[in-house]
Design an enzyme around this catalytic site. Structure first.
Site, short mmCIF file in Angstrom:
data_model
loop_
_atom_site.label_atom_id
_atom_site.label_comp_id
_atom_site.label_asym_id
_atom_site.label_seq_id
_atom_site.Cartn_x
_atom_site.Cartn_y
_atom_site.Cartn_z
N ASP A 116 63.75 -37.12 4.97
CA ASP A 116 63.95 -38.17 3.98
C ASP A 116 63.30 -39.44 4.51
OD1 ASP A 116 65.45 -36.64 2.17
OD2 ASP A 116 67.31 -37.06 3.22
N ASP A 135 63.67 -34.92 -3.85
CA ASP A 135 64.92 -35.41 -4.44
C ASP A 135 64.65 -36.16 -5.74
OD1 ASP A 135 66.25 -34.44 -2.17
OD2 ASP A 135 66.13 -36.38 -1.15
#
Length: 170
Positions: A116, A135
Site C-alpha cells: 500500500d 483497492d
C-alpha cells in the site's frame, strides 16, 4: 466479455506498476508529501485488509478472492452490459492485483503482505486507510455496481424501472 477483460487487465497492470514504482522508489518510514499534504506516498506492507483488519488470518483473503473471481467468471458468461462489464472488470482487476501480493510477496504464499502506498491527509492512515490502485479499483467497481443495481440496469443489458423494482419487492 472483452470490456470486462480489458478493464481487469488494465487495472492489474496499473496496480502492479505502481507497486513496483513504490517498492523501488519509496522508503518505509519516509513518506513523500504531495499536493501540500492532501496525499502522502507512504510505503507500507499490509498483512490484513483496510486498517490491517484481519492481519492474523491472512490466508482467508486469497480464499475470499478466489470465490469472488469465480463468481465474476460465472457472471461474465451472462453479461451483455458495458457498464456492468466495467464495474465487474474493476472488481476483478482489484481482486487479482491484491491476490498477486498475497501469493507472491513476503512472508510467503497465502500470507504475503499487500503493498500500500497512498495515504490521504496524513502519512500513516491517521485519517483514512493507506491503500493502493487495486483497492481503488475494487471500491470504484463496487460503488458502480451498486449504482447500476439501484438504477435498474441489469447485467443482460435490459433496464427495470425503479417503480417496477419496488412493486416486485412487495
Amino acid at each position: 466479455m472483452a470490456v470486462l477483460g480489458a478493464t481487469a487487465v488494465l487495472a492489474v497492470a496499473l496496480d502492479q506498476w505502481t507497486k513496483w514504482l513504490s517498492t523501488e522508489n519509496l522508503d518505509e518510514g519516509n513518506p513523500v508529501r504531495v499536493l501540500g499534504g492532501l496525499i502522502y506516498l507512504s510505503l507500507l506492507r499490509n498483512p490484513g485488509a483496510a486498517f490491517s483488519f484481519g492481519s492474523d488470518h491472512t490466508w482467508i483473503f486469497p480464499v475470499v478472492t478466489l470465490v469472488v473471481v469465480s463468481w465474476i467468471g460465472y457472471m461474465a458468461t451472462r453479461l451483455r452490459s458495458v457498464p456492468w462489464a466495467v464495474a465487474l472488470g474493476l472488481v476483478l482487476g482489484g481482486a487479482l492485483g491484491n491476490l498477486g501480493d498475497r501469493l507472491f510477496r513476503a512472508p510467503g504464499p497465502l500470507h504475503g503482505h499487500v503493498v500500500d502506498m497512498i495515504s490521504l491527509f496524513g502519512p500513516y492512515a491517521e485519517y483514512f486507510a493507506v491503500f493502493n490502485i487495486a483497492d481503488s479499483c475494487l471500491s470504484v467497481g463496487v460503488v458502480l455496481a451498486v449504482l447500476l443495481e439501484l438504477t435498474g440496469r441489469q447485467r443482460d443489458g435490459s433496464r427495470i424501472s425503479v417503480r417496477k423494482k419496488k412493486e416486485e419487492a412487495q
